[in-house]
Write a protein that holds these residues in place. Sequence first.
Motif, PDB file in Angstrom:
ATOM      1  N   ASP A 178      32.024  43.341  28.744  1.00 11.73           N
ATOM      2  CA  ASP A 178      32.174  43.755  30.152  1.00 11.73           C
ATOM      3  C   ASP A 178      32.400  42.533  31.031  1.00 11.73           C
ATOM      4  OD1 ASP A 178      31.863  46.406  29.482  1.00 11.73           O
ATOM      5  OD2 ASP A 178      29.703  46.392  29.807  1.00 11.73           O
ATOM      6  N   VAL A 179      33.604  41.961  30.885  1.00  9.07           N
ATOM      7  CA  VAL A 179      33.940  40.696  31.533  1.00  9.07           C
ATOM      8  C   VAL A 179      34.683  40.956  32.841  1.00  9.07           C
ATOM      9  CG1 VAL A 179      34.916  38.404  31.150  1.00  9.07           C
ATOM     10  CG2 VAL A 179      34.285  39.821  29.200  1.00  9.07           C
ATOM     11  N   SER A 180      34.381  40.144  33.838  1.00 12.19           N
ATOM     12  CA  SER A 180      35.126  40.130  35.095  1.00 12.19           C
ATOM     13  C   SER A 180      35.600  38.704  35.356  1.00 12.19           C
ATOM     14  CB  SER A 180      34.265  40.614  36.262  1.00 12.19           C
ATOM     15  OG  SER A 180      33.856  41.949  36.072  1.00 12.19           O
ATOM     16  N   PHE A 181      36.895  38.555  35.667  1.00 12.86           N
ATOM     17  CA  PHE A 181      37.471  37.245  35.941  1.00 12.86           C
ATOM     18  C   PHE A 181      37.997  37.231  37.376  1.00 12.86           C
ATOM     19  CE2 PHE A 181      41.329  34.523  36.039  1.00 12.86           C
ATOM     20  CZ  PHE A 181      40.698  33.303  35.851  1.00 12.86           C
ATOM     21  N   TYR A 182      37.476  36.304  38.178  1.00 13.82           N
ATOM     22  CA  TYR A 182      37.854  36.189  39.591  1.00 13.82           C
ATOM     23  C   TYR A 182      38.760  34.968  39.736  1.00 13.82           C
ATOM     24  CZ  TYR A 182      33.981  39.443  40.160  1.00 13.82           C
ATOM     25  OH  TYR A 182      33.154  40.537  40.065  1.00 13.82           O
ATOM     26  N   ASP A 183      40.054  35.245  39.910  1.00 16.54           N
ATOM     27  CA  ASP A 183      41.048  34.175  40.024  1.00 16.54           C
ATOM     28  C   ASP A 183      41.107  33.731  41.484  1.00 16.54           C
ATOM     29  OD1 ASP A 183      43.091  32.431  39.702  1.00 16.54           O
ATOM     30  OD2 ASP A 183      44.609  33.899  39.123  1.00 16.54           O
ATOM     31  N   ARG A 184      40.758  32.464  41.724  1.00 16.30           N
ATOM     32  CA  ARG A 184      40.716  31.965  43.090  1.00 16.30           C
ATOM     33  C   ARG A 184      41.602  30.738  43.232  1.00 16.30           C
ATOM     34  NH1 ARG A 184      34.821  31.118  45.277  1.00 16.30           N
ATOM     35  NH2 ARG A 184      34.943  29.383  43.789  1.00 16.30           N
ATOM     36  N   THR A 185      42.203  30.622  44.380  1.00 11.45           N
ATOM     37  CA  THR A 185      42.959  29.436  44.742  1.00 11.45           C
ATOM     38  C   THR A 185      42.291  28.838  45.965  1.00 11.45           C
ATOM     39  OG1 THR A 185      45.022  30.400  43.909  1.00 11.45           O
ATOM     40  CG2 THR A 185      45.204  28.530  45.410  1.00 11.45           C
ATOM     41  N   ASP A 194      39.532  28.608  48.379  1.00 13.26           N
ATOM     42  CA  ASP A 194      38.511  29.578  48.768  1.00 13.26           C
ATOM     43  C   ASP A 194      39.072  30.989  48.858  1.00 13.26           C
ATOM     44  OD1 ASP A 194      36.612  27.594  48.965  1.00 13.26           O
ATOM     45  OD2 ASP A 194      37.039  27.190  51.085  1.00 13.26           O
ATOM     46  N   ARG A 195      40.310  31.168  48.410  1.00 14.04           N
ATOM     47  CA  ARG A 195      40.967  32.476  48.548  1.00 14.04           C
ATOM     48  C   ARG A 195      41.031  33.183  47.203  1.00 14.04           C
ATOM     49  NH1 ARG A 195      46.361  34.080  48.384  1.00 14.04           N
ATOM     50  NH2 ARG A 195      46.953  31.905  48.022  1.00 14.04           N
ATOM     51  N   LEU A 196      40.595  34.445  47.188  1.00 10.54           N
ATOM     52  CA  LEU A 196      40.644  35.266  45.981  1.00 10.54           C
ATOM     53  C   LEU A 196      42.034  35.860  45.834  1.00 10.54           C
ATOM     54  CD1 LEU A 196      38.986  36.551  43.624  1.00 10.54           C
ATOM     55  CD2 LEU A 196      38.559  38.491  45.158  1.00 10.54           C
ATOM     56  N   THR A 197      42.697  35.604  44.695  1.00 14.49           N
ATOM     57  CA  THR A 197      44.063  36.100  44.486  1.00 14.49           C
ATOM     58  C   THR A 197      44.095  37.349  43.603  1.00 14.49           C
ATOM     59  OG1 THR A 197      44.336  34.587  42.612  1.00 14.49           O
ATOM     60  CG2 THR A 197      45.039  33.805  44.789  1.00 14.49           C
ATOM     61  N   SER A 198      43.188  37.415  42.603  1.00 15.88           N
ATOM     62  CA  SER A 198      43.185  38.592  41.730  1.00 15.88           C
ATOM     63  C   SER A 198      41.827  38.732  41.059  1.00 15.88           C
ATOM     64  CB  SER A 198      44.292  38.512  40.674  1.00 15.88           C
ATOM     65  OG  SER A 198      44.040  37.437  39.783  1.00 15.88           O
ATOM     66  N   VAL A 199      41.550  39.964  40.615  1.00 14.32           N
ATOM     67  CA  VAL A 199      40.324  40.258  39.876  1.00 14.32           C
ATOM     68  C   VAL A 199      40.722  41.006  38.612  1.00 14.32           C
ATOM     69  CG1 VAL A 199      38.087  41.407  39.896  1.00 14.32           C
ATOM     70  CG2 VAL A 199      38.984  40.401  42.004  1.00 14.32           C
ATOM     71  N   ALA A 200      40.315  40.486  37.455  1.00 11.61           N
ATOM     72  CA  ALA A 200      40.625  41.130  36.179  1.00 11.61           C
ATOM     73  C   ALA A 200      39.323  41.550  35.511  1.00 11.61           C
ATOM     74  CB  ALA A 200      41.403  40.176  35.275  1.00 11.61           C
ATOM     75  N   SER A 201      39.337  42.732  34.923  1.00 13.71           N
ATOM     76  CA  SER A 201      38.168  43.220  34.187  1.00 13.71           C
ATOM     77  C   SER A 201      38.594  43.600  32.781  1.00 13.71           C
ATOM     78  CB  SER A 201      37.546  44.428  34.890  1.00 13.71           C
ATOM     79  OG  SER A 201      38.471  45.475  35.026  1.00 13.71           O
ATOM     80  N   PHE A 214      43.680  43.485  39.198  1.00 13.55           N
ATOM     81  CA  PHE A 214      43.974  43.886  40.578  1.00 13.55           C
ATOM     82  C   PHE A 214      44.521  42.694  41.328  1.00 13.55           C
ATOM     83  CE2 PHE A 214      42.484  44.162  45.044  1.00 13.55           C
ATOM     84  CZ  PHE A 214      43.250  45.243  45.445  1.00 13.55           C
ATOM     85  N   ASP A 215      45.744  42.819  41.821  1.00 12.05           N
ATOM     86  CA  ASP A 215      46.399  41.777  42.621  1.00 12.05           C
ATOM     87  C   ASP A 215      46.024  41.992  44.082  1.00 12.05           C
ATOM     88  OD1 ASP A 215      48.268  40.225  44.148  1.00 12.05           O
ATOM     89  OD2 ASP A 215      49.481  40.049  42.342  1.00 12.05           O
ATOM     90  N   VAL A 216      45.297  41.031  44.645  1.00 10.62           N
ATOM     91  CA  VAL A 216      44.792  41.196  46.017  1.00 10.62           C
ATOM     92  C   VAL A 216      45.930  41.218  47.022  1.00 10.62           C
ATOM     93  CG1 VAL A 216      43.341  40.143  47.807  1.00 10.62           C
ATOM     94  CG2 VAL A 216      42.595  40.128  45.418  1.00 10.62           C
ATOM     95  N   ALA A 217      46.896  40.326  46.894  1.00 11.27           N
ATOM     96  CA  ALA A 217      47.987  40.240  47.871  1.00 11.27           C
ATOM     97  C   ALA A 217      48.858  41.495  47.846  1.00 11.27           C
ATOM     98  CB  ALA A 217      48.834  38.990  47.600  1.00 11.27           C
ATOM     99  N   ALA A 218      49.204  41.962  46.637  1.00  9.65           N
ATOM    100  CA  ALA A 218      50.083  43.138  46.517  1.00  9.65           C
ATOM    101  C   ALA A 218      49.318  44.444  46.602  1.00  9.65           C
ATOM    102  CB  ALA A 218      50.857  43.066  45.201  1.00  9.65           C
ATOM    103  N   GLY A 219      48.032  44.410  46.336  1.00  8.82           N
ATOM    104  CA  GLY A 219      47.239  45.633  46.374  1.00  8.82           C
ATOM    105  C   GLY A 219      47.555  46.573  45.231  1.00  8.82           C
ATOM    106  N   ARG A 220      47.943  46.016  44.072  1.00 12.91           N
ATOM    107  CA  ARG A 220      48.309  46.843  42.921  1.00 12.91           C
ATOM    108  C   ARG A 220      47.407  46.535  41.734  1.00 12.91           C
ATOM    109  NH1 ARG A 220      53.687  45.239  44.303  1.00 12.91           N
ATOM    110  NH2 ARG A 220      53.625  43.810  42.523  1.00 12.91           N
ATOM    111  N   ILE A 221      47.233  47.550  40.869  1.00 13.66           N
ATOM    112  CA  ILE A 221      46.469  47.401  39.631  1.00 13.66           C
ATOM    113  C   ILE A 221      47.437  47.469  38.463  1.00 13.66           C
ATOM    114  CG2 ILE A 221      44.695  48.389  38.154  1.00 13.66           C
ATOM    115  CD1 ILE A 221      43.325  49.469  40.599  1.00 13.66           C
TER     116      ILE A 221
END
Length: 366
Positions: free
Chosen positions: A185-192, A194-201, A220-227
Amino acid sequence: MKVNLNFFASRTIAWYMARLFVSRSAAVLAALTIILLSLDLLGESGDILAYPGNGNPQLWYYLSLRAPQIIARFLPFSVLLGTLITLVTMNQNSEVISMKAAGISAHQILAPLVLASLAIAGVSFVFNDHVVARATAALSAWQQVDYGPVPKSQSYVPNVWVRSGDDLIHAERVVGRGAAAVLVDVSFYDRTGDRLTSVASARIGRYRGGAWQLSGVRRFDVAAGRIASLPTLVVGQGVTPDRFTLADVQPDSLSFAALRRSITELHAAGRPTANLETVLWHKLSGPLSAVLMPLLAGVAGFGLARSGALFIRAVIGMALGFTYFVADNFALAMGNIGAYPPLLAAWAPFLLFLLIGEAVLIRTEE
């Protein structure tokens, strides 16, 4: 008057005093355990019964896990109070005066108590290593699930966060060790920055080629709002398995040997271990504190009972014992934050009060 230079005054007196000391210490420990368990259960019973399906069996199970912790914590207090009760009673009955009139020194009077407390310290170490550590680990795991069902497999590290550059990796559980470690049950928070760009589970993550390969990924792509669904995703380049498996070492839940192995592994990984080394050494010095109690409380056993100073002597003995516990906890806290070296934090209070107790005894009686 001829002075007896033997370590013990006699076998009969040594056995008599050791038996009184052990029985009174055991009685005090039993009374303290019952009272403190009752108070502790009053505070926790609401949380235990709040979980659906919990009842009396769970309350008894909680008591079975909490009792070893209370016994281990208050055993030195019990030895201190047991020593005071034994010596004060013997002094009031003029037994100590009779022994000293026969040429028995204060050290010979206390020798059976010291030897018995040394045996108690050995039993305490074994009890802490084999019972208390396991009970603490089981109780911690049970409390983490809010007193609900605990997963059967205990060979995992729960709720681990690891930083990889600006990114964060969170695993609900890490099963196994070394290259065979598996993230569940892994969650990966991709940050550039201080800005969060995507979240992968992902359900599973395995160590492959110096990085972590996540399988069955939803991103989940934060900028595009797509999964998007991905078969695999490689993250955490350079993050070694020990960053996960050794991220949360609970020294109170480990035996002496297991904690020593964890410290060795952390050393090999280049991780700081000063706080864990403090606890490791305290697993030895803590039980040995029982040996100090007859010496610190010994001042209560000497002097004339009819002088009116017996109560004051008992208070002084109790104050010396409780001052030791305050100093020991303070040194342990300083060692945990790195202010004191591990050896100093674990052993300095013991050695200091050993000298204080010996000085008080020699000054007042010898």
